[in-house]
Write an enzyme that holds these catalytic residues in place. Structure first.
Site, short mmCIF file in Angstrom:
data_model
loop_
_atom_site.label_atom_id
_atom_site.label_comp_id
_atom_site.label_asym_id
_atom_site.label_seq_id
_atom_site.Cartn_x
_atom_site.Cartn_y
_atom_site.Cartn_z
N SER A 118 0.91 -1.08 -0.13
CA SER A 118 0.03 0.01 0.22
C SER A 118 0.77 1.25 0.00
O SER A 118 2.08 1.28 0.44
CB SER A 118 -0.80 0.07 1.35
OG SER A 118 -1.09 1.17 1.61
N SER A 119 0.48 2.47 -0.43
CA SER A 119 1.00 3.54 -0.57
C SER A 119 1.32 4.27 0.92
O SER A 119 2.13 5.11 0.99
CB SER A 119 0.02 4.50 -1.37
OG SER A 119 -0.79 4.79 -0.79
N CYS A 120 0.66 3.65 1.97
CA CYS A 120 0.86 3.89 3.36
C CYS A 120 2.21 3.74 3.91
O CYS A 120 2.56 4.04 5.14
CB CYS A 120 -0.20 3.84 4.27
SG CYS A 120 -0.16 1.97 4.52
N TYR A 147 -0.33 -0.76 10.24
CA TYR A 147 -0.54 -1.55 8.85
C TYR A 147 0.56 -1.42 8.12
O TYR A 147 1.06 -2.35 7.27
CB TYR A 147 -1.90 -1.11 8.30
CG TYR A 147 -1.99 -1.43 6.92
CD1 TYR A 147 -2.55 -2.84 6.84
CD2 TYR A 147 -1.82 -0.70 5.77
CE1 TYR A 147 -3.05 -3.11 5.48
CE2 TYR A 147 -2.16 -1.24 4.56
CZ TYR A 147 -2.73 -2.54 4.37
OH TYR A 147 -2.99 -2.93 3.19
N LYS A 151 3.37 -4.14 6.14
CA LYS A 151 3.42 -4.14 4.76
C LYS A 151 4.91 -3.89 4.21
O LYS A 151 5.65 -4.51 3.47
CB LYS A 151 2.71 -3.10 3.94
CG LYS A 151 1.33 -3.46 4.19
CD LYS A 151 1.02 -4.69 3.26
CE LYS A 151 -0.75 -5.16 3.11
NZ LYS A 151 -0.66 -6.51 2.59
N HIS A 190 -13.02 2.47 3.46
CA HIS A 190 -12.13 3.97 3.12
C HIS A 190 -13.24 4.78 2.32
O HIS A 190 -14.41 4.60 2.37
CB HIS A 190 -11.26 3.31 1.81
CG HIS A 190 -10.14 2.70 2.37
ND1 HIS A 190 -9.71 1.19 2.39
CD2 HIS A 190 -8.92 2.92 2.71
CE1 HIS A 190 -8.68 1.00 2.81
NE2 HIS A 190 -8.17 2.04 3.06
P1 GDP Z 1 -6.32 7.16 4.33
O1 GDP Z 1 -6.13 7.25 2.75
O2 GDP Z 1 -5.63 5.86 4.62
O3 GDP Z 1 -6.48 8.18 4.91
O4 GDP Z 1 -8.00 6.29 4.39
P2 GDP Z 1 -9.43 6.71 4.12
O5 GDP Z 1 -9.85 6.56 3.00
O6 GDP Z 1 -10.18 6.04 5.29
O7 GDP Z 1 -9.59 8.32 4.54
C1 GDP Z 1 -9.12 9.26 3.12
C2 GDP Z 1 -9.57 10.73 3.64
O8 GDP Z 1 -10.90 10.72 3.53
C3 GDP Z 1 -9.29 11.06 5.03
O9 GDP Z 1 -8.81 12.27 5.00
C4 GDP Z 1 -10.66 10.89 5.72
O10 GDP Z 1 -10.89 11.70 6.75
C5 GDP Z 1 -11.72 11.46 4.54
N1 GDP Z 1 -13.06 11.21 4.93
C6 GDP Z 1 -14.20 11.93 4.62
N2 GDP Z 1 -15.23 11.13 4.69
C7 GDP Z 1 -14.82 9.85 5.12
C8 GDP Z 1 -15.64 8.93 5.42
O11 GDP Z 1 -16.78 8.78 5.65
N3 GDP Z 1 -15.08 7.41 5.62
C9 GDP Z 1 -13.73 7.44 5.57
N4 GDP Z 1 -12.93 6.29 5.70
N5 GDP Z 1 -12.82 8.90 5.45
C10 GDP Z 1 -13.47 9.76 4.93
#
Ligand code: GDP
Length: 323
Positions: A118-120, A147, A151, A190
């Site tokens: 993953s890119s993280c 996580y 990875k 996500h």
């Molecule tokens: P990340 O890429 O590991 O940070 O994972 P996410 O896909 O869960 O979140 C990406 C971004 O989307 C973060 O800045 C979250 O705060 C934002 N976000 C906004 N609304 C939501 C939501 O309903 N669910 C999630 N998972 N992220 C959200």
């Protein structure tokens, strides 16, 4: 040090390929891709049939099946809230899944294995776009460091197996993924599936406001999982290096912009609020995909089209997708 032997070219379509995690977002897309490309000897096990955390069970499975190729797409995955709330689950379960699968693959003669990360894995404040070489040059984003460490250990295991045993194993690091088969759970998912579900439910109920998480200012890149599956087969047939390779589209958008695209794809026309008590996560994680582009692969599914396809899939599978 052992030599790694690999000749680029089409994999034999009758070779036995084990797709670990074949019911997940990534594994199911890889399975569909391999089937569509004429592979006739695919092997998969659901987690109920084979728990990859069960080391003895994994070794028995490899002894019985003896796959020639392995795609390691099994992982415990989740969005920002799940990662932030259950870090030891993400660390421990992913380490167990990876180590058991790779140890058994090594013991049972698997010459070619693709490990997916993953890119993280990249430092929170690494320069953008993220080049493969930025790995381990700084501190990780705390909301998903557990996580990420698992990875990173997987990348190291692939490299170590190559060095010590000369196996042509590789690893690829996809950017944020989306598509059919995703997890649409409000707390575990996500951002894209979360927004699709939230906006669709609001549209259906006639709600006039939705509340998203964070500030909406972080930047994210999204790759359709069918593009990733295509890239995985490309890499299995053409890529051979101890260095992991990024898989992405090379472009990103703010979460606010992405939310606007989801609203459009779903047909939601109400207000949008932002709950800034929820974490933003890393400010940006845009992949540098020049290595993959130079190798000869680029993504082909645009975000607008991919979102429309995913919304259609969600609507058709809405009951199955519910947690
Ligand atoms: P990340 O890429 O590991 O940070 O994972 P996410 O896909 O869960 O979140 C990406 C971004 O989307 C973060 O800045 C979250 O705060 C934002 N976000 C906004 N609304 C939501 C939501 O309903 N669910 C999630 N998972 N992220 C959200």
């Amino acid at each position: 040090m052992a030599d790694v032997t690999f000749s680029p070219g089409p994999l034999p379509r009758d070779a036995k390929v084990y797709v670990a995690g074949h019911r997940g977002l990534v594994g199911s897309a890889i399975w569909r891709k391999l089937q569509a490309e004429g592979f006739t000897n695919l092997v998969g096990r659901t987690s109920a049939e084979l728990d990859l955390k069960d080391r003895a069970g994994v070794f028995e499975f490899f002894a019985a099946e003896r796959p020639a190729y392995v795609v390691l797409a099994a992982a415990k995955v989740g969005g920002i809230m799940a990662n932030n709330t259950y870090p030891v689950d993400f660390l421990s379960e992913n380490l167990q899944i990876q180590v058991n699968t790779m140890d058994a693959a090594l013991a049972h003669g698997v010459e070619r294995l693709l490990f997916l990360g993953s890119s993280c894995i990249y430092p929170k404040l690494a320069p953008q776009p993220l080049k493969e070489g930025y790995l381990l040059t700084g501190h990780l984003e705390p909301t998903n460091d557990a996580y990420a460490i698992a990875k990173i250990a997987g990348i190291l295991q692939v490299q170590a197996v190559r060095r010590q045993y000369g196996r042509a194993w590789i690893s690829a690091m996809p950017t944020n993924l989306y598509g059919p088969g995703d997890n649409f759970s409000p707390t575990g998912s996500h951002v894209l599936p979360a927004l699709i579900r939230r906006y669709e439910e609001a549209r259906q109920s006639g709600a006039t406001t939705v509340v998203n998480w964070g500030t909406g200012s972080p930047l994210r890149e999204f790759l359709h999982v069918d593009d990733l599956a295509d890239a995985c087969l490309f890499l299995l047939e053409h890529y051979d290096s101890p260095d992991h390779i990024n898989v992405g589209v090379g472009e990103d958008l703010t979460i606010k912009e992405i939310a606007g695209m989801v609203a459009h794809a779903v047909g939601y026309t109400g207000e949008v609020e932002w709950d800034t008590t929820k974490p933003d996560g890393t400010p940006r994680k845009l992949m540098d995909v020049s290595k993959l582009t130079a190798a000869g692969w680029t993504a082909s599914i645009g975000l607008r089209e991919g979102l429309e396809r995913t919304v259609a899939w969600y609507r058709a599978n809405v009951v199955a997708a519910r947690d």
